[in-house]
Design a protein around this motif. Structure first.
Motif, PDB file in Angstrom:
ATOM      1  N   THR B 453      35.030  38.607  43.885  1.00  0.00           N
ATOM      2  CA  THR B 453      35.343  39.680  45.162  1.00  0.00           C
ATOM      3  C   THR B 453      35.502  41.121  44.745  1.00  0.00           C
ATOM      4  O   THR B 453      35.794  41.478  43.655  1.00  0.00           O
ATOM      5  CB  THR B 453      36.435  39.042  45.694  1.00  0.00           C
ATOM      6  N   ARG B 454      35.175  41.699  45.943  1.00  0.00           N
ATOM      7  CA  ARG B 454      35.101  43.179  45.920  1.00  0.00           C
ATOM      8  C   ARG B 454      36.744  43.679  46.257  1.00  0.00           C
ATOM      9  O   ARG B 454      37.262  43.014  47.101  1.00  0.00           O
ATOM     10  CB  ARG B 454      34.195  43.938  46.622  1.00  0.00           C
ATOM     11  N   ARG B 455      36.842  44.886  46.008  1.00  0.00           N
ATOM     12  CA  ARG B 455      38.079  45.299  46.768  1.00  0.00           C
ATOM     13  C   ARG B 455      39.305  44.818  46.104  1.00  0.00           C
ATOM     14  O   ARG B 455      40.403  44.668  46.545  1.00  0.00           O
ATOM     15  CB  ARG B 455      38.143  45.248  48.214  1.00  0.00           C
ATOM     16  N   ILE B 456      39.390  44.037  44.905  1.00  0.00           N
ATOM     17  CA  ILE B 456      40.626  43.399  44.412  1.00  0.00           C
ATOM     18  C   ILE B 456      40.685  44.008  42.962  1.00  0.00           C
ATOM     19  O   ILE B 456      39.740  44.355  42.415  1.00  0.00           O
ATOM     20  CB  ILE B 456      40.181  41.893  44.068  1.00  0.00           C
ATOM     21  N   ALA B 457      41.867  44.585  42.727  1.00  0.00           N
ATOM     22  CA  ALA B 457      42.087  45.562  41.718  1.00  0.00           C
ATOM     23  C   ALA B 457      41.859  44.747  40.311  1.00  0.00           C
ATOM     24  O   ALA B 457      41.614  45.688  39.091  1.00  0.00           O
ATOM     25  CB  ALA B 457      43.468  46.046  41.675  1.00  0.00           C
ATOM     26  N   THR B 458      41.675  43.671  40.059  1.00  0.00           N
ATOM     27  CA  THR B 458      41.572  43.009  38.969  1.00  0.00           C
ATOM     28  C   THR B 458      40.991  41.443  38.827  1.00  0.00           C
ATOM     29  O   THR B 458      40.517  41.070  40.000  1.00  0.00           O
ATOM     30  CB  THR B 458      42.844  42.963  38.083  1.00  0.00           C
ATOM     31  N   TYR B 459      40.772  40.901  37.766  1.00  0.00           N
ATOM     32  CA  TYR B 459      40.324  39.495  37.743  1.00  0.00           C
ATOM     33  C   TYR B 459      40.482  38.770  36.630  1.00  0.00           C
ATOM     34  O   TYR B 459      41.185  39.400  35.894  1.00  0.00           O
ATOM     35  CB  TYR B 459      38.643  39.408  37.921  1.00  0.00           C
ATOM     36  N   GLU B 460      40.824  37.410  36.792  1.00  0.00           N
ATOM     37  CA  GLU B 460      41.318  36.803  35.732  1.00  0.00           C
ATOM     38  C   GLU B 460      40.335  36.348  34.677  1.00  0.00           C
ATOM     39  O   GLU B 460      39.259  36.580  34.960  1.00  0.00           O
ATOM     40  CB  GLU B 460      41.713  35.272  36.456  1.00  0.00           C
ATOM     41  N   PRO B 461      40.859  36.250  33.443  1.00  0.00           N
ATOM     42  CA  PRO B 461      39.761  35.730  32.341  1.00  0.00           C
ATOM     43  C   PRO B 461      39.340  34.507  32.579  1.00  0.00           C
ATOM     44  O   PRO B 461      39.581  33.352  33.240  1.00  0.00           O
ATOM     45  CB  PRO B 461      40.699  36.021  31.091  1.00  0.00           C
TER      46      PRO B 461
END
Ligand SMILES: [Cu+2]
Lengths: 207, 633
Positions: B453-461
């Motif tokens: 998703t966009r506009r989310i500061a990070t992502y899970e590995p």
């Protein structure tokens, strides 16, 4: 084509300019974009209306059609007085130019004064802009139009001062005719505002 | 009659500015306006670019701690707002201000003071929106500013007030500019420039100017309602009081979709301008290309709901808007085929402007294809709010629009500066940027399709996002590096490039008929136009200013508004000469009024009724001073 241009140059240095002024086109386009502005905010009015079971909502009376109709007539009649003012100027009749200008300013001052009075003094007892979306739209639209009337009045005051200092004449009417186009536009917008805010809710509530 | 040295001197006296800082502040010369727009837009591009690089750095790997979520929100808000409003549209205004009058053979814009006013308002509104960085109230509700996220409850402080008031303020500048471009094109075309002889770039500006007049009011009303909700507790977007948050989305996207075409059309118009010059051939299907641009302008108002496919609207509504979104492909396709046919039938030369134009075409094609995909409701339901959409529109905006603008910059650079750029460095800059933009945004399609998703500061590995994000971040550095090479090339060439002469590319339109850079009065003698490409049709003999004279000597036998601060007005579709008009000269009033408007914006930000009233009073006085005739005029 070269000769035609030479002729134009000759003529335009000696005679008043032919054709519409640049300001004419400028103010027409201004009216177009401002017309869209009012269309957009009236869209917001109808959009919100369509999503509300009762319009005006519970506890708010239908807008009255007596005094508001008088105010509307007074405002709309200034389109005629502005037209008369312009005509007098083109005929070189400065006395009538003055008279019609003052009539316009007086009528506009009455319209704006009664609006401000309603906004400041009368309605807080009935409904505030922060009560609901209806009230917010009601006051935003009326104040937006009122602001346009105020700007128009400032323009006419400018014309008044310039006229007092001997400006304008039959061949020098660009500022006056440009101001009057804007003024006709402000009057025209009021027809739509009045129909949407005052007439239609009454019509649909009764019919 | 020949133009003598004294004539040139007298023209310079009539059209020149005072020297020094006073001349700088009071100038209304359209070329100075254009240059200022260009430099200021470039600064905002730099700021927006740094914000993008910071975000890409944060996303280089999963759970990186470069930025806090709050900072990330601020950066994507300011990045979007900056690029949309403070870089792309003003950069186009820069070209339009500088070149539109030159291309139609006029000596100025229709409203020179309003023109400089547009610039000052743009500058001050931009500074106003960035002032949040100084006070610590950086807007963080997204450039799309959806309610209720941006209302007082969830956005306390002044952050979104900087946004709402800033964009209303800025809208004045854009609207005034649009009116100016339209009246200039209607009334100031050189005699004989019929509608079918108007350069295609000018048509592009006409198309977007109309779009601005119809789209921007929506983006004045919506932020006004937002600001009233925040400052005076109005309830437009509050469902508990009969309001509707979706109203904001309708109003926003009614502007927000056309703005994309307002950004794209000038860029495609630049391509349509450049391709004929570098293929030595008239544009194939001129009328079709013009009609396609006007059709795009029109259709783009029927597309806004495709940004709201997942907002829970009725299926009939979304189907309709999906269909219209597919229809807009047709005019884009027409332009494409016109370009291809022109290249096919001509003898292409691969100078730097042409390279950038080809880059624009390719990136436009890719962004257009993914655009068709997201126009389909079922696909959009999957891709909405993912990085697929980010990739899609960045191909159009960071790709096609930027490449079109840089094509224009390389094309007109000799006219702007009188110098040519360095061929080798220009190529290096192009290829670095081209590789960078593709490396950044191509992998994001996959990240999006896999669910990032966009506009989310990070992502899970472990979700498969690592590789595309790493590639995209490296790509963004390459992209930035490429733009720095371009900047270096332009700055170096500005001082040290070889002399360009009036018409280094052998182009056919009127801006190349005068010297490089043009004198204050633009044209020593007013051109008379008999062809869509006047310089290709007529004899091209240099006159005393080093410029090329147009058409026959007979056409140029007179220089009507020669010694005065005057322009010729023409009328109607035929461009018949009509009257001669004295233009307003330098004035401090535009700057003064823009400053008063800045004060008004600050007063609204501080929510001080007294200060607002004071500013309104000053506004009346300063606007009065603007129009008040000077002694002796
Ligand atoms: Cu769209």
């Amino acid at each position: 084509m070269g000769d035609a241009l030479a002729e134009v140059v000759q003529r335009s240095r000696l005679q008043p300019a032919r054709g519409r002024s640049l300001a004419f086109w400028g103010v027409i386009l201004l009216a177009v974009t401002e017309g869209v502005l009012f269309a957009v905010i009236l869209f917001a009015w109808f959009y919100t209306w369509a999503r509300t079971p009762q319009w005006p909502p519970e506890g708010i009376a239908l807008p009255e059609l007596g005094f508001s109709a008088v105010r509307s007539m007074v405002l709309l009649s200034t389109s005629a007085s502005v037209w008369a003012c312009e005509r007098a100027l083109r005929r070189g009749d400065r006395r009538r130019t003055w008279a019609w200008l003052l009539v316009t300013l007086g009528a506009a001052a009455f319209f704006l004064g009664t609006h401000v009075h309603e906004f400041v003094a009368v309605t807080p007892d009935e409904f505030l802009w922060s009560d609901n979306a209806y009230a917010s739209l009601w006051w935003t639209i009326l104040n937006l139009h009122g602001a346009h009337v105020a700007v128009g009045m400032v323009v006419w005051l400018y014309v008044l001062v310039r006229l007092g200092r001997g400006a304008y004449g039959p061949d020098d009417d660009v500022e006056v005719s440009t101001a009057s186009i804007y003024w006709h536009f402000v009057d025209g917008v009021w027809v739509f505002v009045y129909a949407s805010l005052y007439l239609l809710p009454n019509l649909l509530a009764r019919g | 009659m020949t133009t003598t040295a004294t004539t040139t001197e007298r023209l310079a006296a009539a059209w020149g500015d005072q020297p020094g800082i006073l001349g700088f502040l009071s100038s209304v010369d359209h070329k100075r306006v254009g240059r200022r727009y260009l430099v200021t837009a470039a600064v905002f591009l730099f700021l927006g670019g740094v914000q993008a690089l910071l975000m890409r750095t944060q996303l280089i790997g999963p759970e990186a701690g470069v930025l806090s979520p709050e900072q990330y929100n601020e950066l994507f808000t300011m990045h979007g707002t900056t690029m949309m409003l403070l870089f792309m549209v003003p950069a186009e205004s820069a070209f339009a201000n500088y070149f539109l009058p030159l291309m139609i053979g006029a000596r100025d814009m229709a409203f020179p003071r309003l023109n400089m006013f547009s610039y000052w308002v743009f500058l001050f509104a931009g500074l106003f929106m960035y002032a949040g960085f100084v006070t610590g109230d950086v807007p963080d509700g997204g450039w799309f500013a959806y309610s209720p996220l941006v209302l007082d409850e969830f956005s306390p402080g002044r952050d979104m007030d900087f946004y709402a008031i800033g964009v209303i303020f800025l809208g004045l500048s854009t609207t005034a500019g649009a009116i100016n471009f339209l009246v200039t094109t209607f009334k100031l075309r050189a005699p004989g420039m019929t509608v079918s002889r108007i350069p295609v770039f000018v048509w592009g500006i006409v198309a977007i100017a109309f779009m601005i007049l119809f789209a921007f009011p929506s983006f004045t009303v919506a932020p006004l309602m937002l600001e009233l909700s925040r400052a005076l507790d109005m309830r437009f977007f509050d469902p508990s009081a009969g309001g509707d948050p979706l109203l904001w989305q309708h109003l926003f996207w009614f502007w927000g979709h056309p703005i994309v075409y307002i950004q794209l059309l000038p860029s495609t118009a630049i391509v349509s301008t450049i391709i004929p010059v570098f293929t030595r051939r008239r544009l194939v299907g001129y009328a079709w290309v013009v009609a396609a641009m006007l059709a795009t302008a029109f259709i783009s108002f029927g597309l806004w709901v495709h940004h709201m496919f997942v907002a829970g609207l009725p299926q009939l509504t979304t189907s309709f808007f999906s269909a219209v979104s597919l229809v807009v492909v047709v005019p884009s396709g027409i332009q494409f085929f016109a370009w291809l046919a022109t290249i096919w039938l001509g003898r292409p030369r691969w100078d730097s402007p042409m390279l950038w134009a080809m880059g624009e075409m390719l990136l436009f094609l890719i962004g257009g294809i993914t655009g068709v995909m997201v126009a389909l409701v079922p696909f959009d339901s999957l891709a909405h709010d993912t990085h697929f959409v980010v990739a899609h529109f960045h191909y159009l905006q960071a790709g096609a629009v930027v490449f079109g603008l840089l094509a224009g910059l390389y094309y007109w650079f000799p006219k702007l500066t009188g110098r040519r750029t360095h061929r080798g460095v220009a190529r290096l800059g192009f290829w670095t940027t081209f590789v960078g933009v593709n490396l950044t945004f191509m992998p994001l399609h996959w990240a999006g399709l896999w669910g990032m998703t966009r506009r989310i500061a990070t992502y899970e590995p472990g979700l498969g996002f690592e590789v595309p994000n790493l590639l995209a971040t490296i790509g963004s550095y390459v992209f930035g590096l490429g733009l720095l090479v371009v900047l270096g090339d332009l700055l170096w060439s500005w001082r040290n490039g070889p002399e360009a002469g009036p018409n280094p590319w052998g182009a056919g339109t009127l801006e190349w008929a005068t010297s490089s850079p043009p004198p204050d009065h633009d044209f020593a003698r007013l051109p008379i136009v008999r062809d869509r490409y006047p310089l290709w049709a007529g004899r091209t003999t240099p006159d005393d200013s080093g410029a090329l004279a147009l058409a026959t000597d007979d056409d140029l036998a007179l220089a009507p508004p020669d010694l005065h601060h005057e322009v010729a007005l023409t009328a109607g579709p035929e461009g018949d000469p009509q009257q001669v008009r004295t233009m307003p000269g330098p004035s401090f009033a535009p700057l003064l009024v823009a400053l008063v408007l800045t004060l008004l914006s600050i007063a609204m930000l501080l929510r001080s009724a007294n200060l607002v009233l004071t500013a309104c009073g000053l506004l009346v006085v300063s606007v009065g001073a603007w129009f008040w005739p000077r002694e002796g005029s």
